[in-house]
Design an enzyme around this catalytic site. Structure first.
Site, mmCIF file in Angstrom:
data_model
loop_
_atom_site.group_PDB
_atom_site.id
_atom_site.type_symbol
_atom_site.label_atom_id
_atom_site.label_comp_id
_atom_site.label_asym_id
_atom_site.label_seq_id
_atom_site.Cartn_x
_atom_site.Cartn_y
_atom_site.Cartn_z
ATOM 1 N N GLY A 175 3.467 4.132 9.526
ATOM 2 C CA GLY A 175 3.980 2.770 9.573
ATOM 3 C C GLY A 175 4.567 2.430 10.927
ATOM 4 O O GLY A 175 4.988 3.312 11.680
ATOM 5 N N GLY A 229 7.420 -0.284 12.566
ATOM 6 C CA GLY A 229 8.461 -1.242 12.245
ATOM 7 C C GLY A 229 8.883 -2.070 13.430
ATOM 8 O O GLY A 229 8.216 -2.082 14.474
ATOM 9 N N SER A 230 10.017 -2.742 13.267
ATOM 10 C CA SER A 230 10.494 -3.651 14.307
ATOM 11 C C SER A 230 10.815 -2.922 15.597
ATOM 12 O O SER A 230 10.570 -3.435 16.689
ATOM 13 C CB SER A 230 11.735 -4.400 13.809
ATOM 14 O OG SER A 230 11.455 -5.098 12.630
ATOM 15 N N PHE A 231 11.388 -1.716 15.483
ATOM 16 C CA PHE A 231 11.879 -1.034 16.683
ATOM 17 C C PHE A 231 11.284 0.358 16.859
ATOM 18 O O PHE A 231 11.798 1.153 17.618
ATOM 19 C CB PHE A 231 13.406 -0.918 16.626
ATOM 20 C CG PHE A 231 14.090 -2.240 16.665
ATOM 21 C CD1 PHE A 231 14.168 -2.975 17.828
ATOM 22 C CD2 PHE A 231 14.644 -2.772 15.513
ATOM 23 C CE1 PHE A 231 14.794 -4.200 17.857
ATOM 24 C CE2 PHE A 231 15.274 -3.996 15.534
ATOM 25 C CZ PHE A 231 15.351 -4.726 16.714
ATOM 26 N N GLY A 232 10.217 0.657 16.158
ATOM 27 C CA GLY A 232 9.625 1.969 16.350
ATOM 28 C C GLY A 232 8.548 2.277 15.340
ATOM 29 O O GLY A 232 8.120 1.411 14.573
ATOM 30 N N VAL A 282 6.909 5.187 12.391
ATOM 31 C CA VAL A 282 7.304 6.190 11.400
ATOM 32 C C VAL A 282 6.154 7.157 11.197
ATOM 33 O O VAL A 282 5.001 6.747 10.978
ATOM 34 C CB VAL A 282 7.677 5.532 10.061
ATOM 35 C CG1 VAL A 282 8.124 6.587 9.053
ATOM 36 C CG2 VAL A 282 8.777 4.498 10.257
ATOM 37 N N LYS A 296 11.357 8.500 11.913
ATOM 38 C CA LYS A 296 11.328 7.197 12.564
ATOM 39 C C LYS A 296 11.679 7.387 14.040
ATOM 40 O O LYS A 296 12.804 7.735 14.383
ATOM 41 C CB LYS A 296 12.331 6.248 11.897
ATOM 42 C CG LYS A 296 12.364 4.867 12.524
ATOM 43 C CD LYS A 296 13.369 3.974 11.801
ATOM 44 C CE LYS A 296 13.431 2.599 12.425
ATOM 45 N NZ LYS A 296 14.403 1.715 11.731
ATOM 46 N N ASP A 322 17.910 -7.251 6.685
ATOM 47 C CA ASP A 322 16.451 -7.270 6.842
ATOM 48 C C ASP A 322 15.754 -6.778 5.582
ATOM 49 O O ASP A 322 14.864 -5.936 5.643
ATOM 50 C CB ASP A 322 16.042 -6.420 8.040
ATOM 51 C CG ASP A 322 14.629 -6.740 8.520
ATOM 52 O OD1 ASP A 322 14.010 -5.875 9.175
ATOM 53 O OD2 ASP A 322 14.128 -7.843 8.212
#
Length: 801
Positions: free
Chosen positions: A500, A502-505, A507, A522, A625
């Site tokens: 996956g 995400g917004s800042f990195g 996974v 993450k 969030d």
């Protein structure tokens, strides 16, 4: 003195005027044809005004009202034979939308208003108070709002009022105390506030009183005990408090006494089983009741449900409950029952006589000793047995395998040893040896795991003490691992392990070789603006929390990579079923979905996590969030809220978010962020509730809030609100619509009847919670603890029906 003559003249004048008025009154009582025509015309005009206010008539019901037929022959209209006056208006389940016209108050002969299961909106007009002949007033399952009109207290002939499953607000009118002929009052599933009026004790004919799932407060008035004919008393899922009045236990006609999920206190009287001899359902779960469980309960031969879970009951479970031959549910979990001794199980032998028992909940108590063999003699109808979080010792008796219909057995958090169950007929001994070997390996790995963690922490501490870092406070309480170990666990951050972004990195799936534990790693993209602050926020949040519905952080890494660049990562438990996103929006070809109960369980899990963050943490936390991709599902489909990259800590004094531990300027994702965030509003609990409301609507409709159909002021909230008023089955996820399909004569029933009534009712209730949570105004949104309780109540209703 005044002259006598004028006085005599004056009295004679008054007398003559009285005779004249009396004569005119007699004349007015004579039948005049034109008078009847005018009153009939009044009824017709009132019906046309009712038609005029209807904005949605998909089946053309009121559209057929025209001059081609007499109004007494119009669909849904019933007239009296003698005077041709409208006596009943019956338009149930016709999907009518729009407000109820105040001209309905001109139908002065009306005895029945039956408008249930429609999409009527707006306020209930005060003019209904003119209908002094009214006996039935049924508006169940609409979208009516505003307060209940106090003028209803004028309708003294009312027998049944059903205003449930609407959006009504305000108090229960004290004027209802004037309805001395009222027999049934249904107000459940609204947003009513205030207390229970003491005047309700005047309704001596009242048999059914249901106000469950509202926001009522205050105490139960002792005047309720005056209702000698009361059979059903349902007030669950409110905010009622105080001691339950003993007068309630003197109503010998009571069959359903349901008060779960409130703040009520007090004891159960010893004589409850004598005075309430007709009781069938005793539902007191999730309150603050205390004392012992009365032995007299065994006298209530027809008792089917005893739910006392989530209270402070203590002592022993009565040993005579076996007299309750109709008992199917016995919920005693989350109390202080038992004395940590073998005698705690004395009641179990008695329960063997309860041949209809389907659920036995004893979790989170003080039951001790060994689990007796008698557990295997319990009802073969038993489907759920909860014994977790007690002090049970020894082995699990093999006799438990006799419970052939058992679907769920929970024995966690006890001091049980191995399972002494019968061996399989083939290769049994080898399997046992292999099982023992695995246990030994696991124990050795765990020891090595903790040793390595301790060593890693020691090395980290030594290194960290030699250099200053502004981020140290964020890692207090979190063990750290090296960059090298992260690489080894993830195959060098291989794209094959990427699960996956995400917004800042990103996974990655990883495995720590020392303990062979699968984890989710993450890795922060530190080139992204705000990523470091996101990492700090997540660390600050996660090190403070511990809840079964929050993702568990195992360790972290703050180091440098082999090129000398800063590297930061968090290591979490791995959730084998991934995110909620893929379950409610599966990709083409993916063959997995969630049924209604699974979606409801996920919703309750998420609500419970938010309630913990908002209400139960030492320092409240706002997630900021919440969305499907940030809700992860484990192997049992239990939901865990994750991704605290935008989380903010709240000051316990003023509930203002602490910017220094948050990501400034970012407060959620498009479609899920509260509208006030768009104009610079502070992060708040109400903002999280809004996101939860949108998430709830998405779970049950299958619609993303970011779909192209939503633009400008038309969003997921308004889509559900409008579509719900038209037809429930057009709103919900098509996958849910396939549940409960009935077959008749070998053919499936129509789309209208595919969903069972129970599921339809429960889905409607869930969507109502979602709509209330996602209101535009923060002040009008439901508190997360109220949302949690409502969803739990909906689940109870679904399971019991």
């Amino acid at each position: 003195m005044k002259p006598l003559k004028p006085k005599i003249f004056s009295m004679s004048h008054v007398y003559s005027q009285f005779l004249l008025l009396f004569s005119l009154s007699l004349i007015s009582l004579l039948p005049i044809p034109t008078t009847r025509a005018q009153t009939n015309q009044t009824d017709k005009m009132a019906l046309l005004k009712f038609k005029e206010s209807i904005t949605n008539d998909p089946h053309g019901v009121v559209g057929s009202w025209n001059d081609s037929t007499h109004f007494c022959s119009w669909v849904g209209v019933t007239c009296g034979r003698k005077h041709q006056r409208v006596t009943a208006l019956k338009l149930e389940g016709t999907d009518l939308g729009g407000p109820i016209s105040p001209f309905i108050g001109n139908l002065s002969f009306l005895r029945s208003i039956m408008l249930r299961n429609n999409s009527l909106s707006g306020h209930i007009p005060q003019e209904v108070g003119r209908l002094f002949r009214l006996q039935l007033f049924l508006l169940w399952n609409n979208t009516l709002s505003g307060e209940i009109p106090t003028s209803l207290g004028n309708c003294s002939q009312l027998r049944i009022i059903d205003l449930s499953a609407n959006l009504l607000t305000g108090p229960i009118p004290m004027e209802f105390g004037s309805l001395i002929n009222l027999q049934e009052l249904y107000l459940e599933r609204n947003i009513l506030t205030g207390g229970l009026p003491t005047s309700l004790g005047n309704i001596s004919w009242l048999v059914i009183f249901s106000v469950a799932i509202n926001s009522l407060e205050g105490a139960i008035p002792h005047e309720i005990g005056h209702l000698e004919r009361l059979s059903m008393f349902e007030i669950g899922l409110n905010n009622l408090s105080g001691i339950i009045p003993y007068s309630l236990y003197n109503i010998s006609s009571m069959t359903i006494l349901s008060i779960p999920a409130n703040q009520l206190s007090g004891n159960l009287p010893r004589y409850i089983g004598i005075t309430l001899s007709k009781l069938q359902f005793l539902e007191y779960g999730l309150n603050k009741l205390s004392g012992s469980i009365p032995e007299s309960l065994s006298n209530i031969s027809g008792l089917q449900t005893i739910d006392l879970a989530g209270n402070n009951f203590m002592g022993s479970v009565p040993t005579n409950l076996g007299n309750l031959r109709e008992l199917s549910i016995l919920g005693l979990g989350h109390n202080n029952l038992g004395h940590n001794s073998q005698k705690d199980w004395d009641f179990l032998n008695s329960l063997i006589n309860c041949s209809k028992l389907e659920y036995l909940g004893l979790r989170v108590n003080n039951f001790g000793g060994n689990l007796p063999k008698a557990v295997g003699n319990l009802s073969h109808q038993l489907m759920r047995l909860e014994l977790n979080s007690n002090n049970i010792h020894g082995s699990i008796p093999a006799e438990i395998t006799s419970l052939r219909n058992l679907l769920s057995l929970d024995l966690r958090n006890n001091s049980l040893t191995d399972l002494h169950l019968p061996l399989c007929s083939t290769g049994g001994s080898k399997r046992v040896k292999k099982h023992v070997l695995k246990l030994r390996i696991i124990v050795i790995c765990l020891v090595l795991f903790f040793f390595l963690l301790a060593a890693s922490f020691a090395i980290f501490w030594i290194r960290k003490s030699k250099r200053k870092t502004s981020t140290f406070s964020a890692f207090e309480g979190l063990l750290q691992v090296s960059y090298r170990r992260i690489l080894e666990a993830t195959g060098g951050l291989s794209p094959n392990n990427l699960i996956g972004v995400g917004s800042f990195g990103s996974v990655y799936k990883g495995t720590f070789d020392s303990e062979e534990r699968v984890v989710a790693v993450k890795v922060l993209n530190l080139q992204r603006k705000g990523a470091t602050k996101s990492f700090l926020a997540e660390c600050n949040a996660l090190k403070r929390v511990k809840h079964r519905n929050l993702v568990k952080v195992l360790t972290c890494c703050s180091s440098v990579d082999y090129n000398g660049n800063d590297f930061k990562a968090l290591v979490f438990e791995f959730m084998v079923n991934g995110s909620l996103e893929k379950w409610i929006h599966p990709e083409p070809g993916e063959n997995h979905s969630l049924d209604f109960l699974q979606r409801l369980n996920v919703s309750i899990d998420v609500a419970s996590a938010l309630q913990y963050l908002h209400r139960e943490c030492e320092q409240p936390i706002v997630h900021c969030d919440l969305k499907p991709s940030n809700v992860l599902l484990d192997s049992a489909l239990v939901a865990h809220v994750s991704d605290f990259g935008l989380a903010r800590l709240l000051s316990t004094s003023n509930q203002v978010s602490e910017g220094k531990s948050s990501t400034i300027g970012l407060k959620g994702s498009v479609g899920y962020a509260a509208p006030e965030y768009g104009i610079g509003g502070e992060a708040s609990k109400e903002g999280d509730v809004y996101s939860f409301g949108i998430l709830l609507l998405e779970i049950f409709t299958g619609k993303r809030p970011t779909e192209e159909m939503f633009m400008d002021d038309f969003n997921l909230h308004s889509y559900v609100k409008v579509a719900l008023a038209e037809k429930l089955l057009q709103v919900i996820d098509p996958i849910l619509a396939l549940e409960g399909i009935e077959e008749q004569n070998g053919e499936t029933s129509s789309y209208q009847t595919q969903l069972s009534r129970n599921i339809q009712k429960c889905i409607l209730s869930v969507l109502e919670v979602g709509l209330t949570c996602s209101k535009e105004s923060p002040e009008e949104r439901m508190k997360i603890e109220d949302a949690t309780r409502r969803l739990q109540m909906i689940k109870r209703t679904f399971l019991l029906e």
